[in-house]
Design a protein around this motif. Structure first.
Motif, PDB file in Angstrom:
ATOM      1  N   ASP A  27      15.734  40.525  22.028  1.00 51.31           N
ATOM      2  CA  ASP A  27      15.041  39.321  22.480  1.00 51.31           C
ATOM      3  C   ASP A  27      15.309  38.198  21.477  1.00 51.31           C
ATOM      4  N   ARG A  30      12.713  35.140  21.316  1.00 45.81           N
ATOM      5  CA  ARG A  30      11.469  35.399  20.586  1.00 45.81           C
ATOM      6  C   ARG A  30      11.741  35.481  19.081  1.00 45.81           C
ATOM      7  N   GLN A  33      11.892  32.004  17.837  1.00 50.58           N
ATOM      8  CA  GLN A  33      10.565  31.390  17.826  1.00 50.58           C
ATOM      9  C   GLN A  33       9.737  31.887  16.650  1.00 50.58           C
ATOM     10  N   HIS A  85       7.525  28.090  18.941  1.00 52.53           N
ATOM     11  CA  HIS A  85       6.528  29.104  18.591  1.00 52.53           C
ATOM     12  C   HIS A  85       6.579  30.200  19.636  1.00 52.53           C
ATOM     13  N   PRO A  86       6.328  31.443  19.212  1.00 53.05           N
ATOM     14  CA  PRO A  86       6.391  32.564  20.145  1.00 53.05           C
ATOM     15  C   PRO A  86       5.087  32.712  20.915  1.00 53.05           C
ATOM     16  N   PRO A  87       5.108  33.460  22.004  1.00 55.48           N
ATOM     17  CA  PRO A  87       3.839  33.812  22.657  1.00 55.48           C
ATOM     18  C   PRO A  87       3.093  34.823  21.806  1.00 55.48           C
ATOM     19  N   GLY A  88       1.840  35.027  22.084  1.00 55.56           N
ATOM     20  CA  GLY A  88       1.065  36.036  21.364  1.00 55.56           C
ATOM     21  C   GLY A  88       0.323  35.460  20.182  1.00 55.56           C
ATOM     22  N   CYS A  90      -1.007  34.080  16.622  1.00 59.44           N
ATOM     23  CA  CYS A  90      -0.459  33.196  15.598  1.00 59.44           C
ATOM     24  C   CYS A  90      -0.624  33.929  14.264  1.00 59.44           C
ATOM     25  N   ASP A  95       2.218  28.530  10.931  1.00 62.61           N
ATOM     26  CA  ASP A  95       2.742  28.380  12.295  1.00 62.61           C
ATOM     27  C   ASP A  95       2.388  26.981  12.820  1.00 62.61           C
ATOM     28  N   ARG A  97       1.521  26.135  15.679  1.00 59.20           N
ATOM     29  CA  ARG A  97       0.304  26.196  16.507  1.00 59.20           C
ATOM     30  C   ARG A  97      -0.939  26.087  15.637  1.00 59.20           C
ATOM     31  N   SER A 106      -1.934  21.030  20.884  1.00 60.92           N
ATOM     32  CA  SER A 106      -0.758  21.885  20.870  1.00 60.92           C
ATOM     33  C   SER A 106       0.325  21.163  20.075  1.00 60.92           C
ATOM     34  N   GLU A 544      -4.544  37.371  13.568  1.00 63.42           N
ATOM     35  CA  GLU A 544      -4.242  35.973  13.818  1.00 63.42           C
ATOM     36  C   GLU A 544      -4.781  35.160  12.654  1.00 63.42           C
TER      37      GLU A 544
END
Length: 569
Positions: A27, A30, A33, A85-88, A90, A95, A97, A106, A544
């Motif tokens: 991937d 990702r 990111q 930035h990746p999903p999931g 932080c 980061d 985010r 955002s 996170e």
């Protein structure tokens, strides 16, 4: 996860295990990111950072650490620099985010939002200064960069030689930050403390000093006059001095090796044979902090290395021409003379900070004195970081300093303290691959190619072999997963006998308990089926980390955790 922990690993908290997992699965998006979310200099770090993350990698106890820097360089090559930035979750406060979320936006909203009306002057456009501008832009403030050079980047674009570092890639990462709306004033000199006060009294509300440390801290030959053939290593790297005869480079660290390799190439640039070069390292090789690959590159270039010696004086003939340098062995006190036409000095560095005194206090090394937590200087409204405050460390450390300074400046401008909020949980892993540890240990660390670094690391034509990168990524033990024992454990010791690495032990009480040595644990999971009572499970730490200006609660919130489950040891 030690490789992502600021105290021992990556100061930016890049999720190296997550990056490795993404590349293992192919991937690439990702992976990019993850690398870029917390680090605006992901490619530069991949190609040029000292990789403190690898020094903290638990895989180092089993042959060699994961090649995290190479994986980051590969991940960064999957796309041109930009906010990502990746999903999931932080997983790092650095980061984008996290930074943008501090002002309730955002990353995309933060860059499009009107500016706050506050202006910050950043003196020095190296990694620390640009990183500070990067986060100030996300936080909604206007930022102006001032630098003596003709282009931004500092050591990234002017100090690390292009034969080992993709300088144009660093330029692209600098351009991505400037594209966030950051002003750049090139060839601009800030003379001293009076100029700082004038900036604060004028249009700027705060200042971040990131002037680097390019000057020699001490004269190598203090009892001898300056000689035109005794030159500083930075002048060689800047192209201001090109030795064309036998050269002796004296010092330690990156600067000494880079200067020696640059001097070796000086003759070739003029169409002459390679310049004979001797590299005199002040520390013995067994105590050197130099990466073996860097020293190996010098040897491959034909440079003769002498370790454990220091220079005492240079020698001249009756006409004043340089003839050699006298050395003293730091161990047995022996003496030697190396004949040469040039001496290049590459000792410890210091910033040009004396001009800012007495407005700014300096420490014993001549660096700008700062509060290690807040990065505040002795002059209100002025912060400092990077090499000018802490000496030369890694690209990641300089970048982290700049970002932390931006958060503190934001807090001062808004009057609201900023802190890092951490939430974590344990999640049971039902499909853990019990053969992964065996494959990880069996896979040797890949050897980077000897070819020159890519001119453009973001070109699809220079992306490394994807299957090989996936194979290297699989060497990661995934330290966020570990065996966890619950209260039903009877301490029978069967898991201890089943562990192939001796990572588990029964510790006598009272109370008796099971202890896990996380440095030795390969996360193979052999202990789980060995437990007759089902007291052990493989759990994944999910966390996170975010910046917040909310007051810290009396009891930090903790997400739902398995009842009674605690990590072994």
């Amino acid at each position: 996860m030690p490789c992502a922990h600021a105290a021992a690993g990556c100061p930016l908290g890049v999720d190296a295990a997550g990056l490795a997992d993404a590349l293992r699965l192919g991937d690439h998006e990702r992976a990019y990111q993850i690398a870029r979310a917390a680090n605006p200099f992901a490619a530069s770090c991949g190609h040029g950072c000292h990789a403190p993350c690898e020094s903290a990698c638990r895989r180092r106890h089993f042959g060699a650490p994961v090649a995290i820097a190479a994986l980051e360089a590969y991940a960064a090559a999957c796309s041109i620099p930009g906010t990502a930035h990746p999903p999931g979750p932080c997983t790092s406060a650095h980061d984008v985010r996290s930074v943008a979320g501090l002002v309730g936006r955002s990353p995309a909203q933060a860059l499009a939002a009107p500016r706050s009306g506050r202006r910050v002057a950043v003196i020095g456009a190296g990694a620390a200064g640009l990183a500070c501008a990067h986060d100030l832009a996300l936080l909604g403030h206007s930022c102006a960069l001032f630098d003596l050079a003709a282009e931004p980047g500092g050591l990234l674009t002017r100090g690390i030689p292009s034969f080992r570092f993709p300088t144009d890639g660093a330029r692209a990462e600098c351009a991505a930050i400037l594209a966030m709306g950051v002003e750049l004033h090139e060839r601009y000199r800030i003379e001293g403390g009076g100029d700082l006060r004038a900036l604060l009294a004028g249009e700027f509300d705060a200042i971040f000093l990131a002037i680097g440390a390019s000057e020699p801290r001490d004269a190598m030959f203090p009892d001898q006059p300056e000689h035109p053939c005794v030159v500083d290593g930075m002048r060689v790297l800047w192209g201001e001095a090109s030795p064309d005869g036998t050269t002796v480079v004296v010092g330690d660290g990156d600067l000494a090796v880079d200067a020696a390799r640059a001097a070796r190439r000086a003759g070739a640039r003029a169409g002459l044979p390679a310049t004979p070069v001797h590299l005199v390292l002040e520390r013995p090789l067994d105590r050197s902090a130099l990466p073996p690959a860097m020293l190996g590159s010098a040897l491959d270039d034909g440079i003769v290395v002498h370790d454990g010696w220091s220079a005492t004086r240079y020698l001249v003939d009756e006409g004043g021409a340089l003839t050699g340098v006298e050395l003293a062995h730091r161990g047995d006190g022996g003496a030697a003379v190396l004949p040469c036409a040039y001496v290049v000095t590459a000792g410890p560095r210091a910033p040009r900070a004396a001009a800012f005194a007495p407005e700014l206090a300096l420490d014993a090394r001549g660096c700008i004195a700062v509060d290690p937590d807040t990065l505040e200087t002795s002059l209100p409204g002025v912060w400092a970081g990077g090499a000018c405050a802490f000496g030369h460390r890694s690209i990641a450390h300089a970048t982290a300093d700049g970002k932390r300074a931006a958060w503190r400046i934001h807090a001062a401008l808004t009057g609201v303290p900023v802190r890092v909020a951490l939430m974590s949980a344990w999640v049971e892993v039902d499909d853990w691959d019990t053969t992964r540890a065996e494959r990880a240990i069996a896979t040797p660390r890949g050897t980077p190619p000897a070819a020159a670094p890519p001119t453009d690391p973001f070109s699809p034509g220079v992306v490394r072999d994807a299957p090989e990168m996936a194979r290297q990524a699989e060497r990661c033990f995934a330290c966020a997963v570990l065996p966890v024992v619950d209260e039903s454990c009877t301490h029978c010791g069967k898991c201890v006998r089943a562990c192939p690495e001796g990572a588990l032990a029964i510790v006598a009480g009272p109370p008796e308990r099971l202890r896990l040595d996380q440095e030795l644990c390969t996360r193979c999971g052999a202990c789980v089926p060995s437990c007759p009572d089902g007291s052990i499970a493989m759990l994944r730490a999910v966390w996170e980390a975010r910046l917040t200006d909310e007051p810290e609660p009396r009891a930090a919130p903790l997400e739902e955790t398995l009842a009674g489950a605690t990590p072994a040891g």
